[in-house]
Design a protein around this motif. Structure first.
Motif, PDB file in Angstrom:
ATOM      1  N   UNK A  87       0.942  -1.105  -0.028  1.00 17.95           N
ATOM      2  CA  UNK A  87       0.081   0.054   0.044  1.00 17.95           C
ATOM      3  C   UNK A  87       0.833   1.196   0.095  1.00 17.95           C
ATOM      4  N   UNK A  88       0.291   2.423  -0.680  1.00 22.17           N
ATOM      5  CA  UNK A  88       1.000   3.604  -0.474  1.00 22.17           C
ATOM      6  C   UNK A  88       1.141   4.146   0.908  1.00 22.17           C
ATOM      7  N   UNK A  89       0.021   3.750   1.742  1.00 19.31           N
ATOM      8  CA  UNK A  89       0.242   4.270   3.104  1.00 19.31           C
ATOM      9  C   UNK A  89      -0.417   3.334   3.941  1.00 19.31           C
ATOM     10  N   UNK A  90      -0.137   3.361   5.175  1.00 25.62           N
ATOM     11  CA  UNK A  90      -0.662   2.377   6.041  1.00 25.62           C
ATOM     12  C   UNK A  90      -2.305   2.035   6.268  1.00 25.62           C
ATOM     13  N   UNK A  91      -2.899   3.159   5.995  1.00 23.28           N
ATOM     14  CA  UNK A  91      -4.504   3.101   5.849  1.00 23.28           C
ATOM     15  C   UNK A  91      -5.247   3.285   4.593  1.00 23.28           C
ATOM     16  N   UNK A  92      -4.167   2.948   3.439  1.00 25.98           N
ATOM     17  CA  UNK A  92      -4.670   3.152   2.376  1.00 25.98           C
ATOM     18  C   UNK A  92      -4.857   1.251   1.548  1.00 25.98           C
ATOM     19  N   UNK A  93      -5.705   1.526   0.566  1.00 24.13           N
ATOM     20  CA  UNK A  93      -5.849   0.065  -0.115  1.00 24.13           C
ATOM     21  C   UNK A  93      -4.679  -0.410  -0.872  1.00 24.13           C
ATOM     22  N   UNK A  94      -4.564  -1.585  -0.932  1.00 30.64           N
ATOM     23  CA  UNK A  94      -3.377  -2.015  -2.049  1.00 30.64           C
ATOM     24  C   UNK A  94      -3.255  -1.672  -3.088  1.00 30.64           C
ATOM     25  N   UNK A  95      -2.132  -1.266  -3.694  1.00 27.32           N
ATOM     26  CA  UNK A  95      -1.826  -1.106  -5.206  1.00 27.32           C
ATOM     27  C   UNK A  95      -2.497  -1.673  -6.055  1.00 27.32           C
ATOM     28  N   UNK A  96      -2.534  -3.202  -5.958  1.00 27.29           N
ATOM     29  CA  UNK A  96      -3.163  -4.150  -6.620  1.00 27.29           C
ATOM     30  C   UNK A  96      -3.608  -5.325  -6.006  1.00 27.29           C
ATOM     31  N   UNK A  97      -4.355  -6.373  -6.418  1.00 21.22           N
ATOM     32  CA  UNK A  97      -4.892  -7.369  -5.647  1.00 21.22           C
ATOM     33  C   UNK A  97      -4.728  -8.460  -6.698  1.00 21.22           C
ATOM     34  N   UNK A  98      -4.907  -9.634  -6.286  1.00 18.62           N
ATOM     35  CA  UNK A  98      -5.068 -10.959  -7.108  1.00 18.62           C
ATOM     36  C   UNK A  98      -6.141 -10.787  -7.828  1.00 18.62           C
ATOM     37  N   UNK A  99      -5.871 -11.173  -8.964  1.00 24.04           N
ATOM     38  CA  UNK A  99      -7.078 -11.310 -10.152  1.00 24.04           C
ATOM     39  C   UNK A  99      -7.338  -9.691 -10.902  1.00 24.04           C
ATOM     40  N   UNK A 100      -6.647  -8.755 -10.460  1.00 20.70           N
ATOM     41  CA  UNK A 100      -6.577  -7.377 -10.872  1.00 20.70           C
ATOM     42  C   UNK A 100      -5.854  -7.376 -12.301  1.00 20.70           C
ATOM     43  N   UNK A 101      -6.430  -6.576 -12.883  1.00 19.42           N
ATOM     44  CA  UNK A 101      -5.761  -6.339 -14.520  1.00 19.42           C
ATOM     45  C   UNK A 101      -4.921  -5.081 -14.352  1.00 19.42           C
ATOM     46  N   UNK A 127      -2.747  -9.847 -15.930  1.00 17.18           N
ATOM     47  CA  UNK A 127      -3.323 -10.192 -14.776  1.00 17.18           C
ATOM     48  C   UNK A 127      -2.606 -10.527 -13.681  1.00 17.18           C
ATOM     49  N   UNK A 128      -2.784 -10.018 -12.179  1.00 14.17           N
ATOM     50  CA  UNK A 128      -1.968 -10.318 -11.341  1.00 14.17           C
ATOM     51  C   UNK A 128      -2.484 -11.929 -10.916  1.00 14.17           C
ATOM     52  N   UNK A 129      -1.673 -13.005 -11.213  1.00 12.14           N
ATOM     53  CA  UNK A 129      -1.955 -14.274 -10.857  1.00 12.14           C
ATOM     54  C   UNK A 129      -1.731 -14.596  -9.191  1.00 12.14           C
ATOM     55  N   UNK A 130      -0.739 -14.174  -8.878  1.00 20.46           N
ATOM     56  CA  UNK A 130      -0.245 -14.163  -7.404  1.00 20.46           C
ATOM     57  C   UNK A 130       0.452 -12.848  -6.745  1.00 20.46           C
ATOM     58  N   UNK A 131       0.276 -12.948  -5.643  1.00 21.86           N
ATOM     59  CA  UNK A 131       1.373 -11.682  -4.710  1.00 21.86           C
ATOM     60  C   UNK A 131       2.192 -12.672  -3.995  1.00 21.86           C
ATOM     61  N   UNK A 132       3.222 -12.743  -4.155  1.00 17.99           N
ATOM     62  CA  UNK A 132       4.301 -13.771  -3.506  1.00 17.99           C
ATOM     63  C   UNK A 132       5.185 -13.225  -2.175  1.00 17.99           C
ATOM     64  N   UNK A 133       4.804 -12.081  -1.685  1.00 21.05           N
ATOM     65  CA  UNK A 133       5.542 -11.399  -0.490  1.00 21.05           C
ATOM     66  C   UNK A 133       4.283 -10.680   0.283  1.00 21.05           C
ATOM     67  N   UNK A 134       4.627 -10.619   1.536  1.00 22.55           N
ATOM     68  CA  UNK A 134       3.493 -10.105   2.645  1.00 22.55           C
ATOM     69  C   UNK A 134       4.086  -8.798   2.790  1.00 22.55           C
ATOM     70  N   UNK A 145       8.023 -11.389  -6.508  1.00 24.99           N
ATOM     71  CA  UNK A 145       7.124 -10.510  -5.583  1.00 24.99           C
ATOM     72  C   UNK A 145       5.525 -10.639  -6.237  1.00 24.99           C
ATOM     73  N   UNK A 146       5.523 -10.634  -7.448  1.00 22.71           N
ATOM     74  CA  UNK A 146       4.309 -10.741  -8.191  1.00 22.71           C
ATOM     75  C   UNK A 146       4.472 -11.761  -9.418  1.00 22.71           C
ATOM     76  N   UNK A 147       3.544 -12.504  -9.705  1.00 21.40           N
ATOM     77  CA  UNK A 147       3.163 -13.262 -10.888  1.00 21.40           C
ATOM     78  C   UNK A 147       1.984 -12.773 -11.773  1.00 21.40           C
ATOM     79  N   UNK A 148       2.690 -12.360 -12.876  1.00 20.33           N
ATOM     80  CA  UNK A 148       1.735 -11.928 -14.052  1.00 20.33           C
ATOM     81  C   UNK A 148       1.403 -12.526 -14.958  1.00 20.33           C
ATOM     82  N   UNK A 149       0.236 -12.515 -15.564  1.00 18.99           N
ATOM     83  CA  UNK A 149      -0.104 -13.291 -16.801  1.00 18.99           C
ATOM     84  C   UNK A 149      -0.529 -12.497 -17.854  1.00 18.99           C
ATOM     85  N   UNK A 150       0.183 -12.482 -18.972  1.00 21.72           N
ATOM     86  CA  UNK A 150       0.074 -11.528 -19.985  1.00 21.72           C
ATOM     87  C   UNK A 150      -1.448 -11.772 -20.707  1.00 21.72           C
TER      88      UNK A 150
END
Length: 150
Positions: A87-101, A127-134, A145-150
């Protein structure tokens, strides 16, 4: 001087115009340098009255390489050692989530090293297939860090 601090300093020198850095902390002295502004940082010398600081591997400060089609190579990797932030800030939503384009160049996360934040961008659309770090986890240079599918 702890290994995490040494790795962060090596990364900082390798990404900057600095050709030499010397840091003394207590009885320990660490000196980093490189032969040219384009080359990666290399440890020159480390000395301590009690125990020598461990040598750290030098990670090239390269941009994320273009991603081939295979799943293993479709990973977006960390360009440096640091703390992974979704996230860009502790109280902000994540930049991307699994399944996001995502589009090429879109920010996926931040890597923090020595209070410097580096935005990690998608090398290609997909498409974000997986987020590989916490979030909050220390990551190594080259770690997927991420697995992307074209």
């Amino acid at each position: 001087m702890d290994l995490a601090k040494i790795k962060a300093l090596i990364d900082l020198v390798s990404r900057s115009q600095v050709t030499e850095l010397e840091l003394t902390e207590g009885d320990s002295t660490l000196r980093l340098g490189r032969s040219s502004a384009a080359g990666p940082a290399r440890p020159i010398a480390a000395s301590a009255a009690t125990a020598p600081a461990p040598a750290a591997p030098v990670a090239p400060a390269a941009e994320v390489a273009p991603q081939p089609a295979s799943p293993e190579e479709a990973a977006v990797r960390s360009p440096s050692f640091g703390v992974f932030h979704r996230t860009p800030a502790p109280d902000a939503p994540p930049f991307v989530t699994v399944g996001a384009t995502v589009e090429a160049g879109q920010t996926l996360c931040l890597i923090e090293a020595m209070k410097v934040f580096t935005a990690i961008a998608a090398p290609h659309g997909g498409t974000v297939e997986a987020i590989l770090a916490e979030s909050g986890e220390e990551v190594e240079a080259g770690q997927p860090l991420f697995r992307l599918r074209a």
